[in-house]
Design a protein around this motif. Structure first.
Motif, PDB file in Angstrom:
ATOM      1  N   PHE A  96      71.434  38.375  58.712  1.00  0.00           N
ATOM      2  CA  PHE A  96      71.888  38.771  57.379  1.00  0.00           C
ATOM      3  C   PHE A  96      73.391  38.551  57.239  1.00  0.00           C
ATOM      4  CE2 PHE A  96      73.649  42.042  54.550  1.00  0.00           C
ATOM      5  CZ  PHE A  96      72.950  41.789  53.380  1.00  0.00           C
ATOM      6  N   SER A 135      67.225  40.909  52.906  1.00  0.00           N
ATOM      7  CA  SER A 135      67.951  42.093  53.380  1.00  0.00           C
ATOM      8  C   SER A 135      67.986  42.112  54.904  1.00  0.00           C
ATOM      9  CB  SER A 135      67.257  43.363  52.869  1.00  0.00           C
ATOM     10  OG  SER A 135      66.010  43.543  53.523  1.00  0.00           O
ATOM     11  N   SER A 136      68.830  42.969  55.453  1.00  0.00           N
ATOM     12  CA  SER A 136      68.917  43.093  56.909  1.00  0.00           C
ATOM     13  C   SER A 136      67.621  43.658  57.486  1.00  0.00           C
ATOM     14  CB  SER A 136      70.101  43.975  57.300  1.00  0.00           C
ATOM     15  OG  SER A 136      69.970  45.271  56.752  1.00  0.00           O
ATOM     16  N   ALA A 180      65.577  32.796  55.227  1.00  0.00           N
ATOM     17  CA  ALA A 180      66.388  33.708  54.420  1.00  0.00           C
ATOM     18  C   ALA A 180      66.828  33.053  53.116  1.00  0.00           C
ATOM     19  CB  ALA A 180      67.607  34.152  55.213  1.00  0.00           C
TER      20      ALA A 180
END
Length: 370
Positions: free
Chosen positions: A106, A97-98, A92
């Protein structure tokens, strides 16, 4: 105290649980007999998991350990990224983004931008990728999120969580109950944490649980409760700051929840207002256009001048970058963060820190004499 008969069990599904149990038993024996191989690593790998399906509080407990260690060690959190729309290994970054990494990773990356957060359903591959990073970025401690059943990795320390209101020794194997594996498999863990404890628990309640768990001499038992923080806007640039004490009893609250056990969240909101309307969705729910349409219709019908929408912190992670969120929500959309509080937190902290120091010391000695 939680009673066994308060837990809903689907006894008519017992034959399926029997067959499922045979499969789980065989898989675990293959690891125990070294037919299937568990890999160990040169740095501390701490697993935070459970015996049951969801709802025990893994994310806030993982965040607790992050806070405990992040100022001294380079921390990495490795998760499978449940319900993400991607596959394989992803490290990440600030733009993730989720949908790419999952709502819980996230959430942790947003809270702790300086730590490494990675997702990979193959935990062994995920760890190898993290250990292949440049030396200055390579983690010194890895936290495995929800990986107790992922036995291809042999963690240096295992922590199993069990909800006080659904203790594992009162539960049954899926699909009769919610257990992923039999209760005697608790013997693999080093630490058990009973989560979501009631604030009015008495010493005898702790002793009864300890006796019923029948833990081995080396296994440690801790107890935690949920502490709710101040209400926060999901879109800070759109909504005003809001203290829960400013919410009046006649203010409408549309409460939206997509978590496994929403009851404590609902009870907390009902402390603020007498007009809480819960809208409950499955755990990790991805909100659709039709969901928003129905919810928006409900919200528009609410009449109090200071009505608001309240969601869980995990749901907020999914809503922050969801383009379907109605524009008129953004000034009224808030989430309720949670942290966990140990009944004997200093002892837990010392246990985690001591494990890392001891592991690193032993690893140094081993390398010296190889």
């Amino acid at each position: 105290m939680q009673k066994n008969n308060e837990i809903k069990l689907n006894y008519y599904l017992s034959p399926l649980s029997f067959l499922y149990g045979i499969g789980v038993w065989l898989r675990n024996r293959l690891f125990d007999w070294n037919v299937l191989h568990s890999e160990q690593y040169s740095i501390p790998v701490i697993c935070i998991g459970n015996l049951s399906v969801g709802g025990t509080g893994k994310t806030p407990h993982t965040e607790y350990i992050i806070r405990l260690l992040k100022d001294k060690y380079r921390i990495a959190v490795l998760s499978r990224g449940y319900k993400r729309k991607t596959s394989g290994f992803i490290l990440a970054d600030s733009g993730s983004s989720s949908l790419e990494i999952g709502d819980e990773p996230f959430q942790m990356k947003n809270k702790f931008p300086d730590i490494l957060v990675a997702v990979d359903a193959n935990r062994r591959r995920g760890i190898q990728n993290l250990l292949s990073l440049p030396e200055k970025d390579k983690p010194e401690v890895i936290l495995l999120d929800d990986a107790y059943q992922h036995r291809y990795v042999h963690p240096s320390l295992s922590i199993v969580l069990s909800d006080y209101h659904r203790l594992f020794y009162h539960d049954k194997l899926m699909p009769t109950g919610r257990l992923r594996e039999p209760i005697n498999n608790i013997n693999r863990t080093d630490i058990v944490v009973v989560t979501k404890c009631d604030k009015d628990m008495k010493p005898i309640d702790f002793r009864i649980i300890e006796e019923n768990m029948k833990l081995r001499a080396h296994q440690l038992l801790f107890f935690t409760s949920i502490v709710y923080g101040e209400i926060e806007p999901v879109f800070p640039s759109e909504a005003r700051s809001l203290n829960h004490k400013a919410i009046e009893k006649e203010d409408d609250i549309l409460l939206i929840s997509g978590i496994a056990v929403p009851t404590p969240f609902i009870r907390e909101a009902e402390k603020y207002s007498n007009k809480v309307l819960p809208a409950i969705f499955p755990d990790h729910h991805t909100f659709s256009k039709s969901d928003f349409k129905k919810l928006d219709t409900t919200f528009e019908k609410m009449t109090s001048p200071r009505k608001l929408i309240l969601v869980t912190e995990k749901d907020a992670a999914r809503l922050k970058n969801n383009p379907l969120v109605p524009e008129n929500w953004k000034k009224s959309l808030y989430y309720l963060p949670i942290v966990i509080q140990f009944c004997n937190g200093q002892s837990f902290d010392e246990t985690i820190k001591k494990h890392i120091i001891t592991f690193q010391k032993n690893s140094t000695l081993q390398n010296k004499y190889e």
